[in-house]
Scaffold this motif. Structure first.
Motif, PDB file in Angstrom:
ATOM      1  N   PRO A 114       0.844  -1.208   0.000  1.00  7.38           N
ATOM      2  CA  PRO A 114       0.000   0.000   0.000  1.00  7.38           C
ATOM      3  C   PRO A 114       0.875   1.251   0.000  1.00  7.38           C
ATOM      4  CG  PRO A 114       0.102  -0.906   2.219  1.00  7.38           C
ATOM      5  CD  PRO A 114       0.989  -1.779   1.348  1.00  7.38           C
ATOM      6  N   ARG A 115       1.525   1.450  -1.122  1.00 11.57           N
ATOM      7  CA  ARG A 115       2.543   2.494  -1.228  1.00 11.57           C
ATOM      8  C   ARG A 115       1.970   3.897  -1.069  1.00 11.57           C
ATOM      9  NH1 ARG A 115       6.976   1.736  -4.419  1.00 11.57           N
ATOM     10  NH2 ARG A 115       7.447   3.838  -3.688  1.00 11.57           N
ATOM     11  N   HIS A 116       0.644   4.052  -1.240  1.00 15.79           N
ATOM     12  CA  HIS A 116       0.032   5.371  -1.036  1.00 15.79           C
ATOM     13  C   HIS A 116       0.182   5.834   0.410  1.00 15.79           C
ATOM     14  CE1 HIS A 116      -2.863   2.116  -0.627  1.00 15.79           C
ATOM     15  NE2 HIS A 116      -3.526   2.839   0.232  1.00 15.79           N
ATOM     16  N   LEU A 117       0.530   4.914   1.314  1.00 15.69           N
ATOM     17  CA  LEU A 117       0.778   5.306   2.710  1.00 15.69           C
ATOM     18  C   LEU A 117       2.175   5.914   2.898  1.00 15.69           C
ATOM     19  CD1 LEU A 117      -0.724   2.185   4.503  1.00 15.69           C
ATOM     20  CD2 LEU A 117      -1.798   4.413   4.152  1.00 15.69           C
ATOM     21  N   ASP A 118       3.060   5.688   1.923  1.00 18.87           N
ATOM     22  CA  ASP A 118       4.418   6.244   2.042  1.00 18.87           C
ATOM     23  C   ASP A 118       4.333   7.744   2.292  1.00 18.87           C
ATOM     24  OD1 ASP A 118       5.203   3.705   1.283  1.00 18.87           O
ATOM     25  OD2 ASP A 118       6.182   4.313  -0.577  1.00 18.87           O
ATOM     26  N   ARG A 119       5.178   8.228   3.156  1.00 19.82           N
ATOM     27  CA  ARG A 119       5.270   9.656   3.473  1.00 19.82           C
ATOM     28  C   ARG A 119       4.015  10.190   4.184  1.00 19.82           C
ATOM     29  NH1 ARG A 119       6.441  13.339  -0.854  1.00 19.82           N
ATOM     30  NH2 ARG A 119       4.794  12.257  -1.954  1.00 19.82           N
ATOM     31  N   ASN A 120       3.138   9.262   4.595  1.00 20.21           N
ATOM     32  CA  ASN A 120       1.973   9.662   5.383  1.00 20.21           C
ATOM     33  C   ASN A 120       1.991   9.040   6.775  1.00 20.21           C
ATOM     34  OD1 ASN A 120      -0.145  11.255   3.682  1.00 20.21           O
ATOM     35  ND2 ASN A 120       0.692   9.725   2.289  1.00 20.21           N
ATOM     36  N   ILE A 121       2.899   8.119   6.990  1.00 20.11           N
ATOM     37  CA  ILE A 121       3.011   7.397   8.258  1.00 20.11           C
ATOM     38  C   ILE A 121       4.490   7.102   8.475  1.00 20.11           C
ATOM     39  CG2 ILE A 121       2.346   5.308   9.527  1.00 20.11           C
ATOM     40  CD1 ILE A 121      -0.081   5.030   7.964  1.00 20.11           C
ATOM     41  N   ALA A 122       4.891   6.941   9.735  1.00 21.57           N
ATOM     42  CA  ALA A 122       6.275   6.563  10.019  1.00 21.57           C
ATOM     43  C   ALA A 122       6.449   5.062   9.814  1.00 21.57           C
ATOM     44  CB  ALA A 122       6.644   6.938  11.450  1.00 21.57           C
ATOM     45  N   VAL A 123       7.337   4.700   8.891  1.00 19.37           N
ATOM     46  CA  VAL A 123       7.711   3.296   8.716  1.00 19.37           C
ATOM     47  C   VAL A 123       8.956   3.072   9.564  1.00 19.37           C
ATOM     48  CG1 VAL A 123       8.297   1.483   7.065  1.00 19.37           C
ATOM     49  CG2 VAL A 123       6.785   3.359   6.380  1.00 19.37           C
ATOM     50  N   VAL A 124       8.943   2.030  10.386  1.00 17.92           N
ATOM     51  CA  VAL A 124      10.020   1.852  11.363  1.00 17.92           C
ATOM     52  C   VAL A 124      10.849   0.590  11.150  1.00 17.92           C
ATOM     53  CG1 VAL A 124       8.928   3.225  13.179  1.00 17.92           C
ATOM     54  CG2 VAL A 124       8.400   0.762  12.988  1.00 17.92           C
TER      55      VAL A 124
END
Lengths: 294, 294
Positions: A189-199
């Motif tokens: 779900p790449r649309h979440l990139d830059r909208n949430i912190a990936v850790v």
């Protein structure tokens, strides 16, 4: 003979003529020791579920330092004791944790971390993927991680590929301590990139998360608590006695071996394949990770 | 309040100011009747598992006519009676069926169908995706299906997106009757495009396949038969009495509504999203399908 869809090249290598391109799995199996990097045990979260499953997450402090520090402090503070997996949404995410707003946070946890959704390109040694990306101006790899990046703005972000772990948050971007996490269990779900912190990413046991029954409520929440999957312990590997501590390595994405691996992913020519794609998307070139033999 | 990762816009619409772009789910919910097409019951395969789950597959005769005719004949000939799901590989496929080489095929089944891995672009009304694709010169939609296509060679192929169904085969491309099928349960393995016959997609019950325990043998095969999931019946919807027959519709990919849906998938601006991606990959713009109310 039963149709062997997608026979792995490893099974066929004895019969393969030498002219064939190597399969990605062969390249990984034959990688020299120099292509591998040890994972620091401070960057390994070991989550044991009460059903006996173990899930191991590699943290990415290079991309979300405050959230990663929080997760370490939460683990050391035993904060996830009594927590559970409470949401499983098909082709999307598995989510777990405790209620951040009602359960007191251990010392050292920053209640409102900054929105670590991207970082500076500076200091990253980038290997471009070499193929188009629909979610960032460019895609590639840095320090063992898949990234989207923008040379114009000089920013880079970790991407939501299969198994990647992000921080649940409310609508405001500065919420989400790391106490509630999710892992991707479907098409990226790449649309979440830059909208949430990936850790970080799950490097062991993603199959034990992805095979959980889907929640029947909106967004995959389990209808009642009895369906939740209790967590028995969440520890950093560095907290586990050295003799019992699991150890892993990831492939150096700057290595020649990784370059050959990506090329092979984009041009499958092992026996099963008739028409190589001539390209690969970022999340279909997963960075190889392996258990380190003692 | 518990972090509501990825709150669906449907829950928020009452509070959303009118200037916001609609969420994809809102566009689908508000689609006019004219944007929907009935699925022919001859193109619906209803697979009931002994554990009570129902899986419904929409066939794509436009792309693999001989394989689809085979699957219809196999269903009518009750060929899957006694068959089971015998392979579940994480982030890849679930596979089921009977052994084609030992069990006699019903009348009308072509034992060695042609390699229906792509077709002519002629006769397809294509809506371009509008964004790059790593696996084909162009990507888009035609007749309700996601496709890769090449205007130069004039060919088009169905793509391996989440839930899509293909025909298991041996190494030779002309094998695989349709008696052994697989469904994608992970990140789209698009490198399989044009290497295998794709025959349709799961439109109901994919979550009952994707949540099965993973097989522990190579390629996700179950170690022993007791782990297999028995199939109780596989029927065409057209074989089921009209009063009990399930009915579905898919969104016309040529409709203005579908155009708006793809645009919204590429530019999420509902409340949760801070930075719209400005793009979407083919498999992240799944063609909407719904149950038809009686």
């Amino acid at each position: 003979m039963r149709s062997l869809l997608l026979v792995s090249a490893a099974l066929l290598v004895a019969a393969a003529p030498p002219a064939k391109l190597k399969a990605p799995s062969e390249i990984v199996a034959e990688a020299p020791a120099s292509a591998w990097r040890d994972i620091n045990p401070d960057n390994l979260v070991v989550m044991d579920l009460r059903n006996g499953a173990r899930v191991v997450i590699q943290l990415a402090p290079e991309f979300a330092p405050v959230h990663v520090a929080n997760i370490r402090a939460l683990a050391k503070g035993n904060w996830w004791s009594g927590a559970a997996i409470y949401r499983v949404q098909d082709n999307y995410v598995v989510q777990w944790g405790n209620n951040e707003s009602t359960r007191p946070l251990p010392p050292g946890v920053i209640a409102k971390p900054p929105a670590e959704y991207h970082r500076s390109l500076k200091g990253l040694s980038v290997r471009p993927l070499g193929y188009a990306d629909d979610y960032a101006p460019s895609a590639g790899f840095a320090g063992g991680w898949p990234i989207g990046y923008d040379p114009k703005t000089g920013t880079a972000n970790l991407t939501h590929c299969y198994g990647y772990v992000g921080v649940g948050r409310d609508l405001s971007p500065d919420t989400g301590t790391g106490g509630e996490l999710y892992a991707v269990i479907g098409h990226a779900p790449r649309h979440l990139d830059r909208n949430i912190a990936v850790v970080g990413r799950v490097i062991e046991g993603i199959d034990r998360l992805s095979s959980l029954p889907r929640g029947t409520e909106a967004l995959g929440f389990y209808k009642d608590e009895s369906m939740q999957v209790p967590i028995s312990a969440v520890r950093l590997a560095s907290e586990i006695p050295a003799t019992e501590r699991p150890a892993y390595q990831f492939m150096d994405t700057g290595s020649a071996t990784f370059g050959a691996y990506v090329k092979a992913r984009a041009n499958r020519k092992d026996d099963f394949f008739i028409r190589p794609a001539g390209g690969v998307d970022l999340c279909n070139a997963a960075v190889p990770v392996r258990k380190k033999s003692a």
